[in-house]
Design a protein around this motif. Structure first.
Motif, PDB file in Angstrom:
ATOM      1  N   LYS A   4       1.172  -1.390  -0.117  1.00  0.00           N
ATOM      2  CA  LYS A   4      -0.253   0.423  -0.118  1.00  0.00           C
ATOM      3  C   LYS A   4       0.931   1.186   0.368  1.00  0.00           C
ATOM      4  O   LYS A   4       2.027   1.523   0.951  1.00  0.00           O
ATOM      5  CB  LYS A   4      -1.401   0.572   0.997  1.00  0.00           C
ATOM      6  N   THR A   5       0.760   1.973  -0.427  1.00  0.00           N
ATOM      7  CA  THR A   5       1.149   3.087  -0.745  1.00  0.00           C
ATOM      8  C   THR A   5       0.545   5.038  -0.658  1.00  0.00           C
ATOM      9  O   THR A   5      -0.562   4.979  -1.037  1.00  0.00           O
ATOM     10  CB  THR A   5       1.640   3.480  -2.610  1.00  0.00           C
ATOM     11  N   PRO A   6       0.516   5.488   0.039  1.00  0.00           N
ATOM     12  CA  PRO A   6      -0.621   6.627   0.640  1.00  0.00           C
ATOM     13  C   PRO A   6      -0.042   7.882  -0.735  1.00  0.00           C
ATOM     14  O   PRO A   6       1.257   8.032  -1.044  1.00  0.00           O
ATOM     15  CB  PRO A   6       0.343   7.142   2.070  1.00  0.00           C
ATOM     16  N   ALA A   7      -1.126   8.312  -0.846  1.00  0.00           N
ATOM     17  CA  ALA A   7      -1.193   9.469  -1.915  1.00  0.00           C
ATOM     18  C   ALA A   7      -1.943   9.741  -1.867  1.00  0.00           C
ATOM     19  O   ALA A   7      -3.104  10.580  -0.747  1.00  0.00           O
ATOM     20  CB  ALA A   7      -1.818   8.514  -3.382  1.00  0.00           C
ATOM     21  N   THR A   8      -1.861  11.719  -2.395  1.00  0.00           N
ATOM     22  CA  THR A   8      -1.966  12.966  -2.766  1.00  0.00           C
ATOM     23  C   THR A   8      -2.999  12.537  -3.709  1.00  0.00           C
ATOM     24  O   THR A   8      -2.314  12.998  -4.700  1.00  0.00           O
ATOM     25  CB  THR A   8      -1.315  13.927  -2.268  1.00  0.00           C
ATOM     26  N   ALA A  29      -5.613  15.151   7.698  1.00  0.00           N
ATOM     27  CA  ALA A  29      -7.662  14.784   7.443  1.00  0.00           C
ATOM     28  C   ALA A  29      -7.564  15.566   5.597  1.00  0.00           C
ATOM     29  O   ALA A  29      -9.197  14.895   4.888  1.00  0.00           O
ATOM     30  CB  ALA A  29      -8.036  15.499   8.152  1.00  0.00           C
ATOM     31  N   ASP A  30      -6.996  15.918   4.799  1.00  0.00           N
ATOM     32  CA  ASP A  30      -7.014  15.928   3.554  1.00  0.00           C
ATOM     33  C   ASP A  30      -6.717  14.950   2.271  1.00  0.00           C
ATOM     34  O   ASP A  30      -7.306  14.804   1.068  1.00  0.00           O
ATOM     35  CB  ASP A  30      -6.067  17.290   3.482  1.00  0.00           C
ATOM     36  N   ASP A  31      -6.322  14.319   2.643  1.00  0.00           N
ATOM     37  CA  ASP A  31      -6.101  13.001   2.190  1.00  0.00           C
ATOM     38  C   ASP A  31      -7.842  11.721   1.979  1.00  0.00           C
ATOM     39  O   ASP A  31      -7.179  11.277   1.075  1.00  0.00           O
ATOM     40  CB  ASP A  31      -4.763  12.469   2.607  1.00  0.00           C
ATOM     41  N   LYS A  32      -8.267  12.420   2.782  1.00  0.00           N
ATOM     42  CA  LYS A  32      -9.771  11.837   2.637  1.00  0.00           C
ATOM     43  C   LYS A  32     -10.467  11.487   0.912  1.00  0.00           C
ATOM     44  O   LYS A  32     -10.743  12.466   0.408  1.00  0.00           O
ATOM     45  CB  LYS A  32     -10.837  12.122   3.594  1.00  0.00           C
ATOM     46  N   ALA A  39     -10.614   8.692  -6.061  1.00  0.00           N
ATOM     47  CA  ALA A  39     -10.100   7.787  -5.802  1.00  0.00           C
ATOM     48  C   ALA A  39      -9.301   7.513  -7.217  1.00  0.00           C
ATOM     49  O   ALA A  39      -8.621   7.367  -7.446  1.00  0.00           O
ATOM     50  CB  ALA A  39     -11.151   6.477  -5.795  1.00  0.00           C
ATOM     51  N   ILE A  40     -10.077   7.439  -8.566  1.00  0.00           N
ATOM     52  CA  ILE A  40      -9.269   7.818  -9.771  1.00  0.00           C
ATOM     53  C   ILE A  40      -8.368   8.990 -10.101  1.00  0.00           C
ATOM     54  O   ILE A  40      -6.685   8.429 -10.262  1.00  0.00           O
ATOM     55  CB  ILE A  40     -10.001   8.045 -10.825  1.00  0.00           C
ATOM     56  N   ALA A  41      -8.660  10.114  -9.208  1.00  0.00           N
ATOM     57  CA  ALA A  41      -7.034  11.256  -8.765  1.00  0.00           C
ATOM     58  C   ALA A  41      -6.048  10.139  -8.318  1.00  0.00           C
ATOM     59  O   ALA A  41      -4.969  10.947  -8.518  1.00  0.00           O
ATOM     60  CB  ALA A  41      -8.145  12.343  -8.470  1.00  0.00           C
ATOM     61  N   ALA A  42      -6.567   9.729  -7.213  1.00  0.00           N
ATOM     62  CA  ALA A  42      -5.319   9.134  -6.110  1.00  0.00           C
ATOM     63  C   ALA A  42      -4.669   8.420  -7.276  1.00  0.00           C
ATOM     64  O   ALA A  42      -2.863   8.325  -6.850  1.00  0.00           O
ATOM     65  CB  ALA A  42      -5.483   8.902  -5.152  1.00  0.00           C
ATOM     66  N   PRO A 110     -10.207   5.072   1.986  1.00  0.00           N
ATOM     67  CA  PRO A 110     -10.726   6.209   2.155  1.00  0.00           C
ATOM     68  C   PRO A 110      -9.822   7.136   2.821  1.00  0.00           C
ATOM     69  O   PRO A 110      -9.633   8.065   2.890  1.00  0.00           O
ATOM     70  CB  PRO A 110     -11.923   6.220   3.015  1.00  0.00           C
ATOM     71  N   ASP A 111      -8.868   6.643   3.649  1.00  0.00           N
ATOM     72  CA  ASP A 111      -7.787   7.399   4.620  1.00  0.00           C
ATOM     73  C   ASP A 111      -6.614   7.993   3.135  1.00  0.00           C
ATOM     74  O   ASP A 111      -5.740   8.181   3.752  1.00  0.00           O
ATOM     75  CB  ASP A 111      -6.692   6.654   5.251  1.00  0.00           C
ATOM     76  N   GLY A 112      -7.383   7.471   1.996  1.00  0.00           N
ATOM     77  CA  GLY A 112      -5.776   8.008   0.782  1.00  0.00           C
ATOM     78  C   GLY A 112      -5.077   6.985   0.512  1.00  0.00           C
ATOM     79  O   GLY A 112      -4.463   7.226  -0.700  1.00  0.00           O
ATOM     80  N   THR A 113      -4.631   6.108   0.813  1.00  0.00           N
ATOM     81  CA  THR A 113      -3.698   5.057   0.513  1.00  0.00           C
ATOM     82  C   THR A 113      -4.311   4.095  -0.991  1.00  0.00           C
ATOM     83  O   THR A 113      -5.200   3.317  -0.722  1.00  0.00           O
ATOM     84  CB  THR A 113      -3.812   3.864   1.722  1.00  0.00           C
ATOM     85  N   VAL A 114      -2.944   4.373  -1.341  1.00  0.00           N
ATOM     86  CA  VAL A 114      -3.521   3.518  -3.029  1.00  0.00           C
ATOM     87  C   VAL A 114      -2.423   2.173  -3.041  1.00  0.00           C
ATOM     88  O   VAL A 114      -1.617   2.318  -2.268  1.00  0.00           O
ATOM     89  CB  VAL A 114      -2.411   4.184  -3.909  1.00  0.00           C
ATOM     90  N   ASP A 115      -3.377   0.781  -2.805  1.00  0.00           N
ATOM     91  CA  ASP A 115      -2.922  -0.098  -3.387  1.00  0.00           C
ATOM     92  C   ASP A 115      -2.807  -0.698  -4.391  1.00  0.00           C
ATOM     93  O   ASP A 115      -4.023  -1.144  -5.204  1.00  0.00           O
ATOM     94  CB  ASP A 115      -3.336  -1.240  -2.068  1.00  0.00           C
TER      95      ASP A 115
END
Length: 118
Positions: A4-8, A29-32, A39-42, A110-115
């Protein structure tokens, strides 16, 4: 399976570069992520919009009123699939083909993590 990779999400105002190698998956909180569009943008921010086969078209793989689904562990996530232009062109020229897809599947939490890609 990739980690998993956190994404902005795209459009955020975070211009800082993260050079840490921390394995923390916490996000601000900004990464929700609250929609399939976010999700597509992330995923686009994490992976990009093209590969060696051309432009990638990203789609949320969920039907109904809510783009949120669950991953294989039952955790809430958005399932985002990318199809490159070569695959799309093949499907257009073979409309009766069921085809197969070795795709770019990502879960965005939902926390912004991309896997992914999974």
């Amino acid at each position: 399976m990739a980690g998993k990779t956190p994404a902005t999400p795209a459009g955020s105002n975070d211009d800082s570069e993260d050079t840490s190698s921390s394995s923390s998956e916490s996000s601000s909180a900004d990464d929700k992520i609250t929609s399939g569009k976010e999700a597509i943008a992330a995923v686009e921010a994490s992976y990009g919009n093209s590969d060696k086969n051309g432009k990638i078209t990203w789609t949320v793989m969920q039907s109904g009123d809510n783009d949120l689904t669950t991953d294989e562990n039952g955790d809430p996530a958005y399932w985002v699939r990318g199809q490159d232009q070569e695959y799309i062109d093949y499907q257009k020229s073979h409309p009766n083909s069921a085809g197969s897809y070795d795709g770019l599947d990502f879960y965005v939490y939902p926390d912004g993590t991309v896997d992914g890609p999974n």
